[in-house]
Motif scaffolding. Structure first.
Motif, PDB file in Angstrom:
ATOM      1  N   GLY A  53      -7.580 -22.927   5.558  1.00 19.20           N
ATOM      2  CA  GLY A  53      -6.012 -23.766   5.317  1.00 19.20           C
ATOM      3  C   GLY A  53      -5.673 -22.772   4.232  1.00 19.20           C
ATOM      4  O   GLY A  53      -5.812 -22.543   2.742  1.00 19.20           O
ATOM      5  N   LEU A  54      -4.027 -23.118   4.147  1.00 22.38           N
ATOM      6  CA  LEU A  54      -3.645 -22.401   3.080  1.00 22.38           C
ATOM      7  C   LEU A  54      -2.571 -23.803   2.103  1.00 22.38           C
ATOM      8  O   LEU A  54      -2.655 -23.693   0.715  1.00 22.38           O
ATOM      9  N   GLN A  85       1.055 -20.033  -3.869  1.00 22.13           N
ATOM     10  CA  GLN A  85       0.253 -20.406  -3.871  1.00 22.13           C
ATOM     11  C   GLN A  85      -0.743 -18.673  -4.028  1.00 22.13           C
ATOM     12  O   GLN A  85      -2.540 -19.319  -4.277  1.00 22.13           O
ATOM     13  N   LEU A  86      -0.380 -17.855  -4.363  1.00 19.84           N
ATOM     14  CA  LEU A  86      -1.138 -16.378  -5.282  1.00 19.84           C
ATOM     15  C   LEU A  86      -0.950 -16.053  -5.926  1.00 19.84           C
ATOM     16  O   LEU A  86       0.616 -15.246  -6.923  1.00 19.84           O
ATOM     17  N   THR A 105      -4.812 -21.995  -4.052  1.00 15.91           N
ATOM     18  CA  THR A 105      -3.907 -21.220  -4.987  1.00 15.91           C
ATOM     19  C   THR A 105      -5.006 -20.179  -4.416  1.00 15.91           C
ATOM     20  O   THR A 105      -6.216 -20.444  -4.439  1.00 15.91           O
ATOM     21  N   PHE A 106      -4.246 -19.244  -4.366  1.00 18.96           N
ATOM     22  CA  PHE A 106      -5.944 -17.958  -4.184  1.00 18.96           C
ATOM     23  C   PHE A 106      -6.030 -17.033  -5.730  1.00 18.96           C
ATOM     24  O   PHE A 106      -4.529 -16.170  -5.518  1.00 18.96           O
ATOM     25  N   VAL A 107      -6.742 -17.185  -5.816  1.00 17.81           N
ATOM     26  CA  VAL A 107      -7.386 -15.644  -6.730  1.00 17.81           C
ATOM     27  C   VAL A 107      -7.466 -14.674  -6.691  1.00 17.81           C
ATOM     28  O   VAL A 107      -8.844 -14.495  -5.782  1.00 17.81           O
ATOM     29  N   GLY A 138      -2.095  -6.545   1.617  1.00 13.21           N
ATOM     30  CA  GLY A 138      -2.169  -8.072   2.346  1.00 13.21           C
ATOM     31  C   GLY A 138      -2.160  -8.997   2.220  1.00 13.21           C
ATOM     32  O   GLY A 138      -1.974 -10.005   2.562  1.00 13.21           O
ATOM     33  N   TYR A 139      -2.899  -9.401   0.811  1.00 15.67           N
ATOM     34  CA  TYR A 139      -2.395 -10.527   0.241  1.00 15.67           C
ATOM     35  C   TYR A 139      -1.216 -11.132  -0.139  1.00 15.67           C
ATOM     36  O   TYR A 139      -0.608 -12.346   0.390  1.00 15.67           O
ATOM     37  N   HIS A 140       0.151 -10.394  -0.346  1.00  8.18           N
ATOM     38  CA  HIS A 140       1.600 -10.436  -0.290  1.00  8.18           C
ATOM     39  C   HIS A 140       1.954 -10.395   0.981  1.00  8.18           C
ATOM     40  O   HIS A 140       2.653 -11.620   1.007  1.00  8.18           O
ATOM     41  N   ARG A 141       1.505 -10.203   2.096  1.00  3.32           N
ATOM     42  CA  ARG A 141       1.942 -10.467   3.299  1.00  3.32           C
ATOM     43  C   ARG A 141       1.513 -11.498   3.645  1.00  3.32           C
ATOM     44  O   ARG A 141       2.395 -12.026   4.304  1.00  3.32           O
TER      45      ARG A 141
END
Length: 110
Positions: free
Chosen positions: A21-22, A43-44, A26-28, A34-37
């Motif tokens: 889930g989003l 949250q990135l 926060t994603f490290v 791909g993460y930026h897309r």
């Protein structure tokens, strides 16, 4: 912990994001495009300063568990066995748990 096996592509990343889930996270990550897309920018977090401990842990896992060093026919690739191996490794790295297992092992085989 969520496990998703696959390549480093958008489809695998989507499966992982669907599983964890989003919302409220926060994603490290590293700087893979791909993460930026797929992850909202607010949250990135990309950068080496917070990914260093993650990579250090990955290095320790590869050191202690041969199944993560290279492709082999010797060990099971079953996700359940991978999960159990990691759980056992982390459990035994706790000094209190390790001392208990060492006493038990020595009592049986010592």
């Amino acid at each position: 912990m969520a496990w998703v096996l696959g390549g480093r592509d958008d489809a695998t990343c989507r499966r992982l994001l669907d599983k964890v889930g989003l919302s409220g996270k926060t994603f490290v990550t590293d700087d893979w495009e791909g993460y930026h897309r797929l992850i909202p920018e607010d949250q990135l977090f990309t950068g080496k300063d917070l990914t260093f401990p993650i990579e250090q842990d990955n290095s320790n896992v590869r050191h202690y568990l041969a199944r993560f060093r290279r492709k082999t026919k010797v060990v099971s690739k079953c996700p359940t066995m991978v999960d159990l191996s990691l759980r056992l490794l982390h459990h035994l790295q706790d000094p209190e748990n390790y001392a208990t297992y060492a006493k038990t092992f020595l009592a049986i085989f010592g």
